[in-house]
Design a protein around this motif. Structure first.
Motif, PDB file in Angstrom:
ATOM      1  N   MET A   1     -50.185 -12.665  21.203  1.00 62.23           N
ATOM      2  CA  MET A   1     -50.019 -13.258  19.884  1.00 62.23           C
ATOM      3  C   MET A   1     -51.214 -12.904  18.994  1.00 62.23           C
ATOM      4  SD  MET A   1     -47.162 -14.912  19.540  1.00 62.23           S
ATOM      5  CE  MET A   1     -45.811 -15.519  20.569  1.00 62.23           C
ATOM      6  N   LEU A   5     -52.325 -16.120  13.928  1.00 59.22           N
ATOM      7  CA  LEU A   5     -51.555 -17.327  14.236  1.00 59.22           C
ATOM      8  C   LEU A   5     -52.473 -18.519  14.488  1.00 59.22           C
ATOM      9  CD1 LEU A   5     -48.753 -15.887  16.549  1.00 59.22           C
ATOM     10  CD2 LEU A   5     -48.567 -16.574  14.160  1.00 59.22           C
ATOM     11  N   ALA A 116     -45.702 -15.824  10.316  1.00 57.61           N
ATOM     12  CA  ALA A 116     -45.812 -15.811  11.776  1.00 57.61           C
ATOM     13  C   ALA A 116     -44.729 -14.932  12.392  1.00 57.61           C
ATOM     14  CB  ALA A 116     -45.714 -17.236  12.313  1.00 57.61           C
ATOM     15  N   ALA A 128     -43.624 -17.147  18.094  1.00 53.69           N
ATOM     16  CA  ALA A 128     -44.682 -17.103  17.090  1.00 53.69           C
ATOM     17  C   ALA A 128     -44.637 -18.330  16.191  1.00 53.69           C
ATOM     18  CB  ALA A 128     -44.549 -15.830  16.254  1.00 53.69           C
ATOM     19  N   THR A 131     -46.014 -21.159  18.049  1.00 56.60           N
ATOM     20  CA  THR A 131     -47.469 -21.103  18.134  1.00 56.60           C
ATOM     21  C   THR A 131     -48.103 -21.732  16.899  1.00 56.60           C
ATOM     22  OG1 THR A 131     -47.403 -19.107  19.501  1.00 56.60           O
ATOM     23  CG2 THR A 131     -49.461 -19.566  18.337  1.00 56.60           C
ATOM     24  N   MET A 132     -47.561 -21.413  15.716  1.00 54.49           N
ATOM     25  CA  MET A 132     -48.080 -22.032  14.508  1.00 54.49           C
ATOM     26  C   MET A 132     -47.891 -23.544  14.557  1.00 54.49           C
ATOM     27  SD  MET A 132     -46.931 -21.592  10.527  1.00 54.49           S
ATOM     28  CE  MET A 132     -45.426 -22.525  10.823  1.00 54.49           C
TER      29      MET A 132
END
Length: 400
Positions: A1, A5, A116, A128, A131-132
């Motif tokens: 990643m 992020l 993202a 993704a 993850t944010m």
């Protein structure tokens, strides 16, 4: 990643803290301003409605600037709003500060979701986005409980001053780590609005309103519910919020992991489970251990819906994702506002502090019905491929 992020997650941490910390501080704020608990609940409703308005408005206004610059401006607005809340001499001014801060919320997560998703390969987009949103879930494990503890021990104004400082850190993180990603050439408001002609986009947003609204119906009033019904002390509310945050974190991981593989089956499972658990919460709220387990499950099942719902909107919006993504964040908060208002109404009507759980169960069950409807509609009218539907000017580069 990508490291970028992390910057988005830091901003999400600050926003998540200010959004959810209010639940643990409602009794203190209500007492200071001399208002009832349902009236103090308007601080939740007002914030959520501000997100609903701010998401499309600021996304449209920011359509002429780069996404990085817009994210920085949104964090600046967030800082101002929390400073107003920290210094508010009246309840009305406190509500105004909450609304100011909330205006940045929808656009930040909406634009952030697009950024993202554009930073990774197509088969990793939901991960993704998750993850944010990890920043928001970690806020509920660390930021919200700590903010609640500080608010109860020192004063709730200190909590909001600290949140404003978190916003400053988030702003500098975005400036430092997020790459300069200009607005795609050829992006126009008219093109963005075409996404809302797709019934699947509207159905996904309706699922968002009802599904996550079910979570907020219960969690908005968790402090009085657990102290008045569950027998917990005021200080124990902090640890219950930690459990809720842990549930959110686990649910977010689950949603991000499986949304790219089996999106609709995941939604069936999480929405159905959420409706059942919220209905049971009416009973388990009277038992300390069972109440704690239920709080964990509400967080996990509720937040497991976030990555798949956000991804579904992005997928169905095709070449016009930015406005649709931001409006869907507004849809989460429209559900929050509706649920907080309905929960306050049933409490004020004399049905008790556990009655919002029934409201939440009904909302989640309605979202599940919409999910089945959406899937049936999709089977009859398959969507066009993203590659074919997406105009060249709106394609976001993918970095591996």
């Amino acid at each position: 990643m990508p490291l970028a992020l992390l910057a988005l997650a830091v901003g999400a941490f600050g926003i998540g803290t200010t959004e959810f910390v209010i639940m643990g501080l409602l009794p203190e704020i209500a007492g200071d301003y001399g208002v009832s608990i349902p009236t103090a609940g308007l601080l939740v409703t007002g914030y959520a409605l501000g997100v609903v308005v701010g998401a499309p408005l600021l996304t449209v206004l920011g359509n002429r600037v780069s996404r990085k610059r817009m994210l920085m401006a949104l964090m600046g607005l967030f800082v101002i709003g929390n400073l107003v809340s920290a210094l508010a001499p009246t309840f009305g001014m406190m509500l105004a500060g909450r609304v100011i801060a909330s205006l940045a919320h929808g656009s930040f997560f909406g634009i952030g979701s697009v950024v993202a998703a554009g930073l990774v390969a197509p088969d990793k987009k939901a991960g993704a986005i998750a993850t944010m949103f990890t920043g928001l879930t970690v806020a509920n494990i660390v930021g919200v409980p700590l903010g609640t503890f500080i608010g109860q021990a020192v004063g709730w104004r200190t909590t909001f001053a600290i949140v404003a400082a978190l916003g400053v850190i988030g702003l500098f993180g975005i400036a430092r780590l997020v790459p300069a990603m200009p607005r795609p050439e050829g992006a126009r408001l008219r093109g963005e609005l075409t996404a809302f002609r797709n019934p699947q986009v509207l159905l996904a947003m309706a699922m968002t309103v009802l599904g996550f609204g079910g979570v907020f119906a219960a969690i908005t009033y968790i402090a009085p519910m657990m102290t008045e019904v569950g027998g917990y002390s005021d200080g124990a509310v902090t640890w219950l919020l930690v459990l809720f945050g842990v549930g959110m974190f686990l649910g977010n991981l689950l949603g991000g992991r499986f949304a790219d593989r089996a999106l609709m089956p995941l939604l069936y499972t999480t929405l159905g489970g959420l409706a059942l658990v919220l209905a049971l919460f009416t009973l388990t709220a009277h038992h300390k251990v069972l109440a704690a387990i239920t709080v964990l499950l509400v967080g996990a099942l509720g937040f497991a819906t976030v990555p798949p719902l956000q991804k579904r909107v992005l997928d169905q919006a095709h070449g016009a994702p930015t406005l649709a993504s931001a409006v869907n964040i507004g849809a989460f908060n429209l559900g929050n506002a509706l649920a907080a208002w309905l929960g306050g109404m049933v409490i004020a009507a004399g049905f008790g502090y556990t009655s919002p759980n029934w409201v939440g169960a009904a909302l989640a069950a309605a979202a599940l019905l919409l999910a089945f409807w959406s899937a049936a509609l999709e089977r009859r009218t398959p969507a066009p491929t993203v590659a074919a539907a997406q105009p060249a000017g709106d394609r976001v580069p993918v970095h591996h």
